[in-house]
Design an enzyme around this catalytic site. Structure first.
Site, PDB file in Angstrom:
ATOM      1  CG  ASP A  66      67.318  12.000  81.149  1.00 10.74           C
ATOM      2  OD1 ASP A  66      66.987  12.905  81.944  1.00 10.74           O
ATOM      3  OD2 ASP A  66      67.830  12.247  80.038  1.00 10.74           O
ATOM      4  CG  HIS A 124      64.858  16.248  80.625  1.00  8.12           C
ATOM      5  ND1 HIS A 124      65.223  17.027  79.553  1.00  8.12           N
ATOM      6  CD2 HIS A 124      65.732  15.218  80.676  1.00  8.12           C
ATOM      7  CE1 HIS A 124      66.278  16.477  78.961  1.00  8.12           C
ATOM      8  NE2 HIS A 124      66.618  15.379  79.621  1.00  8.12           N
ATOM      9  CG  HIS A 160      71.749  10.996  76.145  1.00 12.76           C
ATOM     10  ND1 HIS A 160      70.531  10.506  76.548  1.00 12.76           N
ATOM     11  CD2 HIS A 160      72.236  10.115  75.232  1.00 12.76           C
ATOM     12  CE1 HIS A 160      70.281   9.369  75.910  1.00 12.76           C
ATOM     13  NE2 HIS A 160      71.301   9.110  75.108  1.00 12.76           N
ATOM     14  CG  HIS A 202      72.427   9.905  80.879  1.00 16.63           C
ATOM     15  ND1 HIS A 202      71.830  10.813  81.732  1.00 16.63           N
ATOM     16  CD2 HIS A 202      71.806  10.072  79.677  1.00 16.63           C
ATOM     17  CE1 HIS A 202      70.896  11.475  81.078  1.00 16.63           C
ATOM     18  NE2 HIS A 202      70.861  11.063  79.827  1.00 16.63           N
ATOM     19  CG  HIS A 212      67.552   7.714  79.216  1.00 13.40           C
ATOM     20  ND1 HIS A 212      66.585   8.188  78.371  1.00 13.40           N
ATOM     21  CD2 HIS A 212      68.562   8.623  79.180  1.00 13.40           C
ATOM     22  CE1 HIS A 212      66.999   9.336  77.835  1.00 13.40           C
ATOM     23  NE2 HIS A 212      68.197   9.618  78.302  1.00 13.40           N
ATOM     24  CG  ASP A 267      69.998  16.146  77.194  1.00 16.16           C
ATOM     25  OD1 ASP A 267      70.579  15.106  76.827  1.00 16.16           O
ATOM     26  OD2 ASP A 267      68.930  16.133  77.837  1.00 16.16           O
ATOM     27  CG  HIS A 268      71.858  14.685  80.908  1.00 16.97           C
ATOM     28  ND1 HIS A 268      71.061  14.752  82.026  1.00 16.97           N
ATOM     29  CD2 HIS A 268      71.014  14.491  79.859  1.00 16.97           C
ATOM     30  CE1 HIS A 268      69.797  14.592  81.672  1.00 16.97           C
ATOM     31  NE2 HIS A 268      69.741  14.434  80.359  1.00 16.97           N
TER      32      HIS A 268
HETATM   33 FE    FE Z   1      68.226  14.119  79.044  1.00 21.01          FE
HETATM   34 ZN    ZN Z   2      69.392  11.438  78.315  1.00 24.27          ZN
END
Ligand code: FE
Ligand code: ZN
Length: 253
Positions: free
Chosen positions: A131, A169, A58, A56, A114, A60-61
């Protein structure tokens, strides 16, 4: 064929997963929160990266995607439905599509909730869920609805129970504390909470989990059980409504 999977801790609590087909040497990484730890994990094994599978949009990915693509010439795979928000894709995929890592073939599942456009990659015996479904938890609902996330979790729940779940995570310790507020008498959950504390005290990952273990302990997956509905004061509620209430409680936990 078997996929060898290496867990790579990234940023403060993210995981990337390097998946390698041992027969052909084809190598992919699922999500790239940052490039350096992934590049080191590859270099130390003498592996070259062929594909980056994005779950996805975001940061942090995907934060490490460009650098890994440049240095390894890796092809980038991600959701066609979310292409506008993802790094440029070489392979745009949708639910039901197959993604190859050498001789290993994964299937794409849409697990929106998410984010809308979040996908999971399901290989034989191993699902990369980022996520959506997590160890003892699920992702926060930022873009979708509770009904949508419940539908996504239900799709994952139909996979073989022995499927290993690789989530995005390390949230297991706080998820376990929350899960115990819903089911304080769940013996398997208590056992697991102790195990998770032990692993985290040694800074070890709690991933992967298995779908069967999640069925026994994850309050979000267990929202359809009458005992859980009663525990949250919603006997006889619709599954998605019970799930929504548990998610709401977790948001303010
Ligand atoms: Fe994440
Ligand atoms: Zn995320």
């Amino acid at each position: 064929m078997t996929l060898e999977i290496v867990t790579v801790p990234c940023l403060s609590d993210n995981y990337a997963y390097i998946a390698r087909d041992s027969e052909t040497g084809a190598t992919a990484v699922v999500d790239a929160p940052e490039a350096d730890p992934i590049a080191s994990a590859l270099d130390s094994r003498g592996w070259k990266l062929d594909k980056i599978l994005i779950t996805h949009h975001h940061f942090d990915h995907v934060g490490g995607v460009e650098s890994l693509r440049r240095h390894h010439g890796a092809k980038v795979v991600g959701a066609a439905a979310d292409a506008a928000r993802l790094p440029p894709l070489d392979e745009a995929v949708s639910e039901g599509d197959s993604v190859a890592v050498g001789g290993a073939h994964g299937t794409v599942i849409d697990v929106s909730g998410h984010t809308v456009g979040h996908i999971a990659y399901v290989f034989p015996g191993a699902a990369f869920t980022a996520d959506s479904l997590m160890s003892l938890g699920c992702g926060r609902i930022f873009e979708g609805t509770a009904e949508m996330m419940w539908g996504s979790l239900s799709k994952l729940a139909s996979l073989p129970p022995e499927t290993r779940i690789y989530s995005g995570h390390e949230y297991a310790a706080s998820n376990a504390r929350f899960a115990l507020t819903i089911e304080p008498e769940n013996e398997e959950l208590k056992r697991r909470e102790a195990e998770i504390s032990g692993l985290r005290a040694k800074n070890l990952p709690t991933v992967p989990t298995t779908l069967s273990l999640e069925f026994e302990t994850n309050p979000f997956l267990r929202a359809s059980l009458e005992s859980v509905k009663s525990a949250i004061g919603m006997p006889g509620a619709a599954d998605a409504a019970a799930f929504a209430e548990i998610r709401r409680r977790k948001d303010s936990f």
